[in-house]
Design a protein around this motif. Structure first.
Motif, PDB file in Angstrom:
ATOM      1  N   ALA A 127      -6.061   3.675   3.982  1.00 17.89           N
ATOM      2  CA  ALA A 127      -7.277   3.007   4.440  1.00 17.89           C
ATOM      3  C   ALA A 127      -8.000   2.349   3.262  1.00 17.89           C
ATOM      4  O   ALA A 127      -8.585   1.276   3.412  1.00 17.89           O
ATOM      5  CB  ALA A 127      -8.198   3.992   5.147  1.00 17.89           C
ATOM      6  N   GLY A 128      -7.938   2.969   2.115  1.00 16.79           N
ATOM      7  CA  GLY A 128      -8.554   2.380   0.929  1.00 16.79           C
ATOM      8  C   GLY A 128      -7.783   1.188   0.395  1.00 16.79           C
ATOM      9  O   GLY A 128      -8.358   0.270  -0.185  1.00 16.79           O
ATOM     10  N   PHE A 129      -6.446   1.187   0.577  1.00 16.76           N
ATOM     11  CA  PHE A 129      -5.612   0.097   0.065  1.00 16.76           C
ATOM     12  C   PHE A 129      -5.566  -1.107   1.008  1.00 16.76           C
ATOM     13  O   PHE A 129      -5.335  -2.221   0.578  1.00 16.76           O
ATOM     14  CB  PHE A 129      -4.170   0.569  -0.155  1.00 16.76           C
ATOM     15  CG  PHE A 129      -4.025   1.663  -1.168  1.00 16.76           C
ATOM     16  CD1 PHE A 129      -4.746   1.654  -2.343  1.00 16.76           C
ATOM     17  CD2 PHE A 129      -3.145   2.714  -0.949  1.00 16.76           C
ATOM     18  CE1 PHE A 129      -4.602   2.673  -3.286  1.00 16.76           C
ATOM     19  CE2 PHE A 129      -2.987   3.735  -1.877  1.00 16.76           C
ATOM     20  CZ  PHE A 129      -3.717   3.713  -3.044  1.00 16.76           C
ATOM     21  N   ARG A 169      -4.035  12.917   3.940  1.00 13.14           N
ATOM     22  CA  ARG A 169      -4.261  12.329   2.615  1.00 13.14           C
ATOM     23  C   ARG A 169      -3.696  10.915   2.544  1.00 13.14           C
ATOM     24  O   ARG A 169      -4.314  10.007   1.981  1.00 13.14           O
ATOM     25  CB  ARG A 169      -3.612  13.186   1.532  1.00 13.14           C
ATOM     26  CG  ARG A 169      -4.337  14.460   1.248  1.00 13.14           C
ATOM     27  CD  ARG A 169      -3.654  15.232   0.146  1.00 13.14           C
ATOM     28  NE  ARG A 169      -4.254  16.540  -0.001  1.00 13.14           N
ATOM     29  CZ  ARG A 169      -3.635  17.586  -0.519  1.00 13.14           C
ATOM     30  NH1 ARG A 169      -2.389  17.480  -0.956  1.00 13.14           N
ATOM     31  NH2 ARG A 169      -4.251  18.745  -0.619  1.00 13.14           N
ATOM     32  N   ASP A 206      -6.989  -3.517   4.398  1.00  9.87           N
ATOM     33  CA  ASP A 206      -8.194  -3.843   5.156  1.00  9.87           C
ATOM     34  C   ASP A 206      -8.104  -3.102   6.485  1.00  9.87           C
ATOM     35  O   ASP A 206      -7.033  -2.705   6.930  1.00  9.87           O
ATOM     36  CB  ASP A 206      -8.367  -5.358   5.330  1.00  9.87           C
ATOM     37  CG  ASP A 206      -7.361  -6.003   6.271  1.00  9.87           C
ATOM     38  OD1 ASP A 206      -6.969  -5.364   7.268  1.00  9.87           O
ATOM     39  OD2 ASP A 206      -6.986  -7.159   6.019  1.00  9.87           O
ATOM     40  N   GLN A 207      -9.195  -2.885   7.125  1.00  8.97           N
ATOM     41  CA  GLN A 207      -9.260  -2.032   8.313  1.00  8.97           C
ATOM     42  C   GLN A 207      -8.369  -2.543   9.442  1.00  8.97           C
ATOM     43  O   GLN A 207      -7.726  -1.769  10.134  1.00  8.97           O
ATOM     44  CB  GLN A 207     -10.712  -1.906   8.796  1.00  8.97           C
ATOM     45  CG  GLN A 207     -10.935  -0.749   9.749  1.00  8.97           C
ATOM     46  CD  GLN A 207     -10.545   0.608   9.158  1.00  8.97           C
ATOM     47  OE1 GLN A 207     -10.707   0.867   7.983  1.00  8.97           O
ATOM     48  NE2 GLN A 207      -9.991   1.463   9.993  1.00  8.97           N
ATOM     49  N   ARG A 217      -3.127   8.775   5.032  1.00  8.67           N
ATOM     50  CA  ARG A 217      -3.931   7.851   5.844  1.00  8.67           C
ATOM     51  C   ARG A 217      -5.210   7.447   5.118  1.00  8.67           C
ATOM     52  O   ARG A 217      -5.596   6.278   5.118  1.00  8.67           O
ATOM     53  CB  ARG A 217      -4.295   8.504   7.181  1.00  8.67           C
ATOM     54  CG  ARG A 217      -3.172   8.574   8.160  1.00  8.67           C
ATOM     55  CD  ARG A 217      -3.709   9.106   9.495  1.00  8.67           C
ATOM     56  NE  ARG A 217      -2.627   9.620  10.296  1.00  8.67           N
ATOM     57  CZ  ARG A 217      -2.509  10.880  10.702  1.00  8.67           C
ATOM     58  NH1 ARG A 217      -3.414  11.775  10.386  1.00  8.67           N
ATOM     59  NH2 ARG A 217      -1.486  11.251  11.427  1.00  8.67           N
ATOM     60  N   ARG A 218      -5.866   8.433   4.490  1.00  8.15           N
ATOM     61  CA  ARG A 218      -7.092   8.146   3.746  1.00  8.15           C
ATOM     62  C   ARG A 218      -6.809   7.157   2.607  1.00  8.15           C
ATOM     63  O   ARG A 218      -7.557   6.205   2.405  1.00  8.15           O
ATOM     64  CB  ARG A 218      -7.678   9.444   3.187  1.00  8.15           C
ATOM     65  CG  ARG A 218      -9.066   9.721   3.653  1.00  8.15           C
ATOM     66  CD  ARG A 218      -9.764  10.928   3.037  1.00  8.15           C
ATOM     67  NE  ARG A 218      -8.995  11.935   2.334  1.00  8.15           N
ATOM     68  CZ  ARG A 218      -8.462  13.013   2.904  1.00  8.15           C
ATOM     69  NH1 ARG A 218      -8.592  13.221   4.198  1.00  8.15           N
ATOM     70  NH2 ARG A 218      -7.793  13.877   2.190  1.00  8.15           N
ATOM     71  N   ALA A 219      -5.726   7.405   1.881  1.00  7.68           N
ATOM     72  CA  ALA A 219      -5.377   6.517   0.767  1.00  7.68           C
ATOM     73  C   ALA A 219      -5.021   5.121   1.280  1.00  7.68           C
ATOM     74  O   ALA A 219      -5.453   4.116   0.711  1.00  7.68           O
ATOM     75  CB  ALA A 219      -4.215   7.101  -0.031  1.00  7.68           C
ATOM     76  N   ALA A 260       0.830  -1.210   0.000  1.00  7.76           N
ATOM     77  CA  ALA A 260       0.000   0.000   0.000  1.00  7.76           C
ATOM     78  C   ALA A 260       0.866   1.263   0.000  1.00  7.76           C
ATOM     79  O   ALA A 260       0.570   2.225  -0.720  1.00  7.76           O
ATOM     80  CB  ALA A 260      -0.933  -0.016   1.207  1.00  7.76           C
TER      81      ALA A 260
END
Length: 166
Positions: free
Chosen positions: A152-154, A146, A156-157, A148-150, A104
């Motif tokens: 999180a999308g790449f 930015r 799994d939680q 962290r947001r990216a 990621a």
């Protein structure tokens, strides 16, 4: 400039003897060739002086001999260090989460990756990240947000939370 033709004659006339000597000394043909090459380079660089010696071949042989001794000393020091400290302990393979995180992170822009790794993986405060990168604190905060947001999308939680809260 050095007398090139005189050096070429010297090199051609002495090369085989020098490599034979060094090979007999070291027992390693590649090491002998490397030392001879370096000795001849040094002779070429000083050819205007070396060519005036009574025996330029003895000078080159002496230089090559010292180069081999230097190589042996380094090898001996490596063996001594190995015997004193041993090998590095075996390292476990990376976890699935680590592999996912690295994958990621590679997808992030370099600027975001830099601040994310410095802040979250190296535990540097935002102000220190700003100081070390030479960018304003607010820019660091924006890039962290930015990134962290990216991430999180790449990811799994669970994997994201493991590293974000570490």
């Amino acid at each position: 400039m050095a007398d090139q033709s005189g050096f070429e004659e010297f090199y051609t006339g002495s090369r085989h003897r020098l490599i034979t000597y060094l090979y007999a000394m070291t027992g390693d043909r590649a090491e002998a060739q490397d030392a001879a090459q370096e000795a001849y380079v040094r002779a070429w660089q000083r050819w205007s002086t070396v060519s005036t010696y009574d025996n330029p071949e003895a000078w080159v042989r002496s230089v090559a001999h010292r180069l081999c001794l230097k190589h042996w000393r380094k090898a001996k020091n490596r063996v001594t260090a190995y015997l004193r400290h041993g090998t590095d302990p075996d390292v476990d393979p990376p976890s699935e989460n680590t592999v996912a995180l690295i994958t990621a992170l590679r997808q992030l822009p370099v600027a975001e990756r830099q601040v994310i790794t410095m802040h979250h993986l190296m535990d540097l405060p935002v102000a220190e990240v700003a100081a070390q990168t030479g960018i304003p604190v607010n820019t660091v905060k924006t890039r962290l947000s930015r990134g962290r947001r990216a991430l999180a999308g790449f990811l799994d939680q669970d994997a994201f939370e493991e590293y974000a809260n570490a």
